[in-house]
Design an enzyme around this catalytic site. Structure first.
Site, PDB file in Angstrom:
ATOM      1  N   ASP A 215      62.596 -31.740  27.805  1.00 12.12           N
ATOM      2  CA  ASP A 215      61.960 -30.589  26.833  1.00 12.12           C
ATOM      3  C   ASP A 215      60.454 -31.207  26.278  1.00 12.12           C
ATOM      4  OD1 ASP A 215      63.908 -28.469  26.547  1.00 12.12           O
ATOM      5  OD2 ASP A 215      65.093 -30.068  25.721  1.00 12.12           O
TER       6      ASP A 215
ATOM      7  N   MET B  76      57.355 -30.561  24.555  1.00 14.87           N
ATOM      8  CA  MET B  76      56.532 -29.725  23.557  1.00 14.87           C
ATOM      9  C   MET B  76      55.131 -30.220  23.184  1.00 14.87           C
ATOM     10  SD  MET B  76      60.016 -29.691  20.970  1.00 14.87           S
ATOM     11  CE  MET B  76      61.675 -29.282  21.495  1.00 14.87           C
TER      12      MET B  76
ATOM     13  N   HIS C  18      61.273 -28.595  31.325  1.00 17.44           N
ATOM     14  CA  HIS C  18      61.099 -27.336  30.380  1.00 17.44           C
ATOM     15  C   HIS C  18      60.028 -27.454  29.491  1.00 17.44           C
ATOM     16  CE1 HIS C  18      62.954 -24.757  26.943  1.00 17.44           C
ATOM     17  NE2 HIS C  18      61.832 -24.093  27.597  1.00 17.44           N
TER      18      HIS C  18
ATOM     19  N   MET D 213      66.886 -18.742  26.354  1.00 18.15           N
ATOM     20  CA  MET D 213      66.803 -19.605  25.208  1.00 18.15           C
ATOM     21  C   MET D 213      67.829 -19.089  24.144  1.00 18.15           C
ATOM     22  SD  MET D 213      64.631 -22.151  25.303  1.00 18.15           S
ATOM     23  CE  MET D 213      65.196 -22.865  23.760  1.00 18.15           C
TER      24      MET D 213
HETATM   25 ZN    ZN Z   1      64.909 -27.078  27.054  1.00 18.80          ZN
END
Ligand code: ZN
Length: 188
Positions: A37, A39, A68, A139
């Site tokens: 993940d 971000m 992601h 999501m």
């Molecule tokens: Zn994710």
């Protein structure tokens, strides 16, 4: 629909002071994917980690690196994530003005491509691209924080997507446990 269930533990759940040991442990216990993940503090409220962490871990793992991207304007960094060792690159439909272009860019590197949709984003936004995708990431929480509660309504979105795209891989992200895991599996 007899799609195989794949568990993709998120690196966010690991002890960041010993990532190598942590990912080798999930591999040992049968995980096939590692969910990464990313971000940027702009598309989502948090900053997590980027390509240096992914490329450092790549040397120590045979897991499928399922990246992601929760970052604004992801086209700027697709090549960097390819070079870092991503196997699947998923971008958010909400993060790019030209989603089809971003999809083509990822495919041009021979990588699997996924598109993720926030809870409020309807499936319509991928209507004309879904045939070009390997995966759609639904999501099941709003991205940006761990530990949020599963949004029940998302099972309807999964069912609808499964009808539109019977063969596609559907990934879910957020609030998944033994109970909600069963619900999303039943939804498709
Ligand atoms: Zn994710």
């Amino acid at each position: 629909m007899n799609k195989k269930i794949i568990i993709a533990p998120s690196l966010l759940a690991a002890d960041f002071s010993k990532l190598k040991e942590e990912i080798q442990e999930v591999e040992k216990y049968g995980a096939e994917y590692l969910h990464l993940d990313v971000m940027d503090g702009a598309f989502v409220p948090n900053i997590s980690f980027g390509t240096p962490v992914i490329s450092a871990l790549r040397k120590h793992s045979n897991l499928v690196f399922d990246v992601h991207l929760m970052i604004e304007n992801p086209d700027r960094f697709i090549k960097d994530f390819v070079d870092a060792g991503a196997d699947i690159i998923t971008v958010h439909a909400e993060s790019t003005k030209h989603l089809n272009r971003t999809i083509q860019l990822i495919k041009s590197y021979g990588k699997k491509v996924g598109v993720s949709l926030n809870p409020s984003t309807p499936l319509d936004v991928i209507k004309y691209d879904v045939q070009n995708l390997d995966m759609v990431l639904i999501m099941t929480v709003n991205p940006g924080f761990g530990g949020q509660a599963f949004i029940e309504k998302m099972t309807d979105k999964i069912k609808e997507l499964r009808t539109i795209a019977p063969q596609i891989d559907i990934e879910v992200d957020g609030g998944i446990n033994e109970e909600t895991g069963k619900k999303v599996k039943e939804a498709g």
